[in-house]
Design a protein around this motif. Structure first.
Motif, PDB file in Angstrom:
ATOM      1  N   ARG A  40       0.867  -1.353   0.043  1.00 48.91           N
ATOM      2  CA  ARG A  40      -0.107  -0.145   0.121  1.00 48.91           C
ATOM      3  C   ARG A  40       0.828   1.364   0.105  1.00 48.91           C
ATOM      4  O   ARG A  40       0.410   2.384  -0.403  1.00 48.91           O
ATOM      5  CB  ARG A  40      -0.893  -0.051   1.339  1.00 48.91           C
ATOM      6  N   PHE A  41       2.184   1.419   0.658  1.00 49.48           N
ATOM      7  CA  PHE A  41       2.826   2.318   0.603  1.00 49.48           C
ATOM      8  C   PHE A  41       3.832   2.304  -0.373  1.00 49.48           C
ATOM      9  O   PHE A  41       4.930   2.972  -0.299  1.00 49.48           O
ATOM     10  CB  PHE A  41       3.520   2.569   2.144  1.00 49.48           C
ATOM     11  N   ALA A  42       3.975   1.529  -1.308  1.00 45.96           N
ATOM     12  CA  ALA A  42       4.951   1.468  -2.196  1.00 45.96           C
ATOM     13  C   ALA A  42       4.803   2.723  -3.211  1.00 45.96           C
ATOM     14  O   ALA A  42       3.784   3.421  -3.152  1.00 45.96           O
ATOM     15  CB  ALA A  42       4.658   0.032  -3.208  1.00 45.96           C
ATOM     16  N   THR A  43       6.008   3.102  -3.872  1.00 45.46           N
ATOM     17  CA  THR A  43       6.032   3.999  -4.845  1.00 45.46           C
ATOM     18  C   THR A  43       6.484   3.384  -6.060  1.00 45.46           C
ATOM     19  O   THR A  43       6.916   2.476  -6.375  1.00 45.46           O
ATOM     20  CB  THR A  43       7.170   4.993  -4.387  1.00 45.46           C
ATOM     21  N   LEU A  44       6.032   4.168  -7.388  1.00 47.71           N
ATOM     22  CA  LEU A  44       6.474   3.855  -8.703  1.00 47.71           C
ATOM     23  C   LEU A  44       7.554   4.888  -9.070  1.00 47.71           C
ATOM     24  O   LEU A  44       7.361   6.148  -9.128  1.00 47.71           O
ATOM     25  CB  LEU A  44       5.273   3.825  -9.459  1.00 47.71           C
ATOM     26  N   LYS A  45       8.661   4.137  -9.903  1.00 50.83           N
ATOM     27  CA  LYS A  45       9.608   5.010 -10.411  1.00 50.83           C
ATOM     28  C   LYS A  45       9.841   4.563 -11.681  1.00 50.83           C
ATOM     29  O   LYS A  45       9.731   3.492 -12.123  1.00 50.83           O
ATOM     30  CB  LYS A  45      10.911   4.553  -9.621  1.00 50.83           C
ATOM     31  N   THR A  46       9.939   5.579 -12.634  1.00 46.91           N
ATOM     32  CA  THR A  46      10.168   5.276 -14.215  1.00 46.91           C
ATOM     33  C   THR A  46      11.358   4.771 -14.455  1.00 46.91           C
ATOM     34  O   THR A  46      12.271   5.265 -13.949  1.00 46.91           O
ATOM     35  CB  THR A  46       9.900   6.690 -14.809  1.00 46.91           C
ATOM     36  N   ASP A  85       5.735  -4.705 -12.917  1.00 37.09           N
ATOM     37  CA  ASP A  85       6.048  -3.435 -13.198  1.00 37.09           C
ATOM     38  C   ASP A  85       4.569  -2.695 -13.583  1.00 37.09           C
ATOM     39  O   ASP A  85       3.758  -3.556 -14.001  1.00 37.09           O
ATOM     40  CB  ASP A  85       6.887  -3.266 -14.518  1.00 37.09           C
ATOM     41  N   TYR A  86       4.506  -1.528 -13.599  1.00 36.45           N
ATOM     42  CA  TYR A  86       3.300  -0.750 -13.730  1.00 36.45           C
ATOM     43  C   TYR A  86       3.604  -0.018 -15.204  1.00 36.45           C
ATOM     44  O   TYR A  86       4.581   0.752 -15.212  1.00 36.45           O
ATOM     45  CB  TYR A  86       2.720   0.334 -12.909  1.00 36.45           C
ATOM     46  N   VAL A  87       2.605  -0.258 -16.250  1.00 31.83           N
ATOM     47  CA  VAL A  87       2.637   0.220 -17.651  1.00 31.83           C
ATOM     48  C   VAL A  87       1.548   1.249 -17.725  1.00 31.83           C
ATOM     49  O   VAL A  87       0.419   1.008 -17.497  1.00 31.83           O
ATOM     50  CB  VAL A  87       2.931  -0.580 -18.538  1.00 31.83           C
ATOM     51  N   GLN A  88       1.790   2.574 -18.528  1.00 36.38           N
ATOM     52  CA  GLN A  88       0.826   3.305 -19.068  1.00 36.38           C
ATOM     53  C   GLN A  88       0.540   2.758 -20.492  1.00 36.38           C
ATOM     54  O   GLN A  88       1.589   3.021 -21.221  1.00 36.38           O
ATOM     55  CB  GLN A  88       1.105   4.739 -18.906  1.00 36.38           C
ATOM     56  N   ILE A  89      -0.656   2.251 -21.043  1.00 37.59           N
ATOM     57  CA  ILE A  89      -0.682   1.759 -22.187  1.00 37.59           C
ATOM     58  C   ILE A  89      -2.059   2.234 -22.955  1.00 37.59           C
ATOM     59  O   ILE A  89      -2.930   2.836 -22.409  1.00 37.59           O
ATOM     60  CB  ILE A  89      -0.739   0.294 -22.317  1.00 37.59           C
ATOM     61  N   VAL A 146       3.062   1.018 -25.527  1.00 38.26           N
ATOM     62  CA  VAL A 146       3.478   1.488 -24.144  1.00 38.26           C
ATOM     63  C   VAL A 146       3.959   2.987 -24.028  1.00 38.26           C
ATOM     64  O   VAL A 146       4.706   3.305 -24.878  1.00 38.26           O
ATOM     65  CB  VAL A 146       4.524   0.515 -23.617  1.00 38.26           C
ATOM     66  N   ARG A 147       3.490   3.653 -23.104  1.00 41.10           N
ATOM     67  CA  ARG A 147       3.662   5.087 -22.908  1.00 41.10           C
ATOM     68  C   ARG A 147       5.051   5.182 -21.772  1.00 41.10           C
ATOM     69  O   ARG A 147       5.970   5.914 -22.164  1.00 41.10           O
ATOM     70  CB  ARG A 147       2.642   5.911 -22.221  1.00 41.10           C
ATOM     71  N   THR A 148       4.630   4.417 -20.884  1.00 41.80           N
ATOM     72  CA  THR A 148       5.901   4.613 -19.951  1.00 41.80           C
ATOM     73  C   THR A 148       5.809   3.065 -19.110  1.00 41.80           C
ATOM     74  O   THR A 148       4.850   2.454 -19.033  1.00 41.80           O
ATOM     75  CB  THR A 148       5.621   5.516 -18.535  1.00 41.80           C
ATOM     76  N   VAL A 149       7.097   2.698 -18.373  1.00 42.54           N
ATOM     77  CA  VAL A 149       7.064   1.811 -17.697  1.00 42.54           C
ATOM     78  C   VAL A 149       7.875   2.019 -16.450  1.00 42.54           C
ATOM     79  O   VAL A 149       8.742   2.977 -16.283  1.00 42.54           O
ATOM     80  CB  VAL A 149       8.167   0.846 -18.352  1.00 42.54           C
ATOM     81  N   LEU A 167       9.281  -1.040  -2.821  1.00 45.64           N
ATOM     82  CA  LEU A 167       8.689  -0.962  -1.664  1.00 45.64           C
ATOM     83  C   LEU A 167       9.516  -0.434  -0.531  1.00 45.64           C
ATOM     84  O   LEU A 167      10.646  -0.372  -0.559  1.00 45.64           O
ATOM     85  CB  LEU A 167       8.512  -2.512  -1.467  1.00 45.64           C
ATOM     86  N   PRO A 168       8.797   0.321   0.336  1.00 46.11           N
ATOM     87  CA  PRO A 168       9.641   0.610   1.775  1.00 46.11           C
ATOM     88  C   PRO A 168      10.151  -0.301   2.607  1.00 46.11           C
ATOM     89  O   PRO A 168      10.026  -1.346   2.557  1.00 46.11           O
ATOM     90  CB  PRO A 168       8.593   1.619   2.539  1.00 46.11           C
ATOM     91  N   ALA A 169      11.521   0.069   3.062  1.00 47.00           N
ATOM     92  CA  ALA A 169      12.074  -0.751   3.897  1.00 47.00           C
ATOM     93  C   ALA A 169      11.372  -1.187   5.173  1.00 47.00           C
ATOM     94  O   ALA A 169      10.738  -0.581   5.799  1.00 47.00           O
ATOM     95  CB  ALA A 169      13.383  -0.492   4.350  1.00 47.00           C
ATOM     96  N   LEU A 170      11.603  -2.455   5.530  1.00 48.27           N
ATOM     97  CA  LEU A 170      10.673  -2.770   6.705  1.00 48.27           C
ATOM     98  C   LEU A 170      11.462  -2.497   8.067  1.00 48.27           C
ATOM     99  O   LEU A 170      12.248  -3.037   8.411  1.00 48.27           O
ATOM    100  CB  LEU A 170      10.320  -4.381   6.688  1.00 48.27           C
ATOM    101  N   ASP A 171      11.125  -1.395   8.593  1.00 52.15           N
ATOM    102  CA  ASP A 171      11.775  -0.941   9.842  1.00 52.15           C
ATOM    103  C   ASP A 171      10.947  -0.040  10.611  1.00 52.15           C
ATOM    104  O   ASP A 171       9.728   0.128  10.249  1.00 52.15           O
ATOM    105  CB  ASP A 171      13.018  -0.223   9.419  1.00 52.15           C
TER     106      ASP A 171
END
Length: 450
Positions: free
Chosen positions: A149-155, A164-168, A235-238, A243-247
């Motif tokens: 839930r707290f993950a971020t997406l990086k191009t 991966d998440y793609v814009q298509i 495909v527009r972007t990949v 994931l955040p570190a578990l701490d």
């Protein structure tokens, strides 16, 4: 009126009823009044047509037929009361009676009835459920869910991989003709999730931003359902999911706790509560099944048929609300309509047996439902329906269903008696405490339909 009752089975009786013609006089008068309101005869105001004129223009036989239809339900009800028949469902006339003018009305009707059920001593019933066990891997799974839930997406500048998440952009055609609703632009999709068209994920793997490709996919809905479509994807972007570190810092971000250990302990407590409630539901279902078996509860066929029809209609309504057809549902479930009918019949039969068992227990224990208890149930159901309680209650009364809700509440109280008196142990032999297990189960009890 004279009547006799013949027992056909533990759940069905036949009533033979004979009504002297003179006792049909009120029904005849009512029939004349209603027909007088319906017909328009020159020289007479509507509703003021004499009986003799109605006999001449409409026919005495039509009046008698109208009177018979009006009289039969009342005569059946009188016979049911006379013989103290515990009627279930709707009476079924074997044949519609033909009445000669001046002769007694004679007919027979079959009725499903509540069977006599011998209840066992609840205190002798012992039910075993699975032992409550929580593996560290289950807590790890809970933590992973929070982490997702707290993950971020990086191009990223590389070919797409599973996860991966793609814009298509997508566009589908059949034999060169564009599929209505088959095009979409700039949609987000997780590679490997199988959430969109079959075959898409396999094509996306190894595609980079700016790439385009085509593949073939069978359509499951719309005008071209079942046809193979040519689908172009670009495909527009990949983007890579990070994931955040578990701490402890993550624990503070994702919860009100300061440390990861505190967060894990809280998750363990939550899982424990859920599993205790699951134990309670398992005990309830096993107890009811065992009581039905011991008491050898029969199921009235007519009542089961009505329940099956009700469940089929409810399923059809639900499919209609989500815009799906029965054929699409059957395809998704990989079942035939006959299999669905069999499942509905089995579920309806079991449900009717449980209702009869709980009704018998409620009678034996003189279970009462207070106004507050009934009102609470109305409020709960009104909330689920998204309407005001008074509006919901008025709808129930108009539909004649208030008594059914009252019966559900009474059966719920009878079920509580069952759970209080039986002995529940887990697979390790530990006796389970009902007060402990009941926590958080109220919502499910409302939703469980017997």
């Amino acid at each position: 009126m004279k009547s006799t009752v013949e027992t056909l089975s533990p759940t069905r009786v036949r009533l033979a009823i004979e009504v002297p013609f003179v006792e049909l006089e009120p029904s005849l008068k009512k029939a004349y009044r209603e027909i007088a309101q319906q017909v328009q005869i020159p020289g007479f105001r509507r509703g003021r047509v004499p009986a003799a004129v109605i006999d001449q223009r409409v026919g005495r036989a039509a009046v008698i037929n109208e009177a018979v239809q009006e009289a039969i339900p009342a005569q059946i009800l009188a016979a049911v009361r006379e013989h103290d028949v515990k009627m279930l469902g709707r009476p079924e006339l074997e044949t519609f009676p033909e009445l000669e003018d001046g002769q007694p009305l004679k007919f027979t009707a079959e009725i499903d009835v509540r069977p006599e059920i011998a209840l066992p001593d609840l205190s002798t019933l012992e039910i075993s459920v699975d032992e409550l066990q929580i593996a560290d891997s289950e807590i790890d799974e809970q933590v992973k869910g929070l982490q997702e839930r707290f993950a971020t997406l990086k191009t990223v500048e590389r070919p797409a991989q599973d996860g991966d998440y793609v814009q298509i952009d997508l566009a589908a055609t059949v034999d060169g003709e564009e599929v209505p609703g088959g095009s979409a632009t700039n949609i987000s999709h997780e590679v490997g999730s199988k959430q969109l068209l079959p075959g898409l994920d396999e094509v996306l793997v190894s595609m980079s931003a700016g790439d385009a490709n085509t593949f073939t996919s069978q359509l499951v809905g719309g005008d071209f359902a079942g046809r193979d479509a040519d689908v172009s994807v670009s495909v527009r972007t990949v983007k890579e999911k990070q994931l955040p570190a578990l701490d402890d810092e993550f624990a503070q971000l994702a919860s009100e706790f300061d440390t990861l250990e505190e967060l894990r302990n809280d998750l363990r407590e939550r899982v424990t509560r859920v599993k205790k409630v699951e134990q309670l539901y398992a005990a309830r279902d096993k107890a009811l099944a065992e009581l039905v078996r011991i008491a050898d509860v029969p199921a009235p066929e007519g009542v089961v048929r009505e329940e099956v029809d009700h469940r089929k209609q409810a399923m059809a309504d639900q499919l209609e609300r989500i815009g799906a057809s029965l054929d699409e549902y059957l395809a998704a479930e990989e079942k035939t309509e006959e299999q669905i009918d069999t499942e509905l019949a089995e579920a309806a039969t079991e449900g009717v047996k449980i209702q009869l068992l709980l009704d018998t227990l409620a009678d034996a224990e003189d279970v009462q439902v207070s106004d507050d208890e009934f009102g609470h149930e109305i409020m709960h159901r009104a909330q689920r329906a998204g309407v005001q309680p008074q509006q919901y209650y008025d709808q129930l009364v108009r539909a004649g269903n208030a008594g059914a809700v009252f019966g559900d509440v009474r059966r719920g109280k009878a079920l509580a008696l069952v759970m209080d008196r039986i002995k529940i142990t887990d697979a390790a032999g530990n006796e389970l405490n009902m007060d402990d297990l009941r926590g958080g189960s109220a919502e499910h009890d409302h939703d469980h339909d017997h």
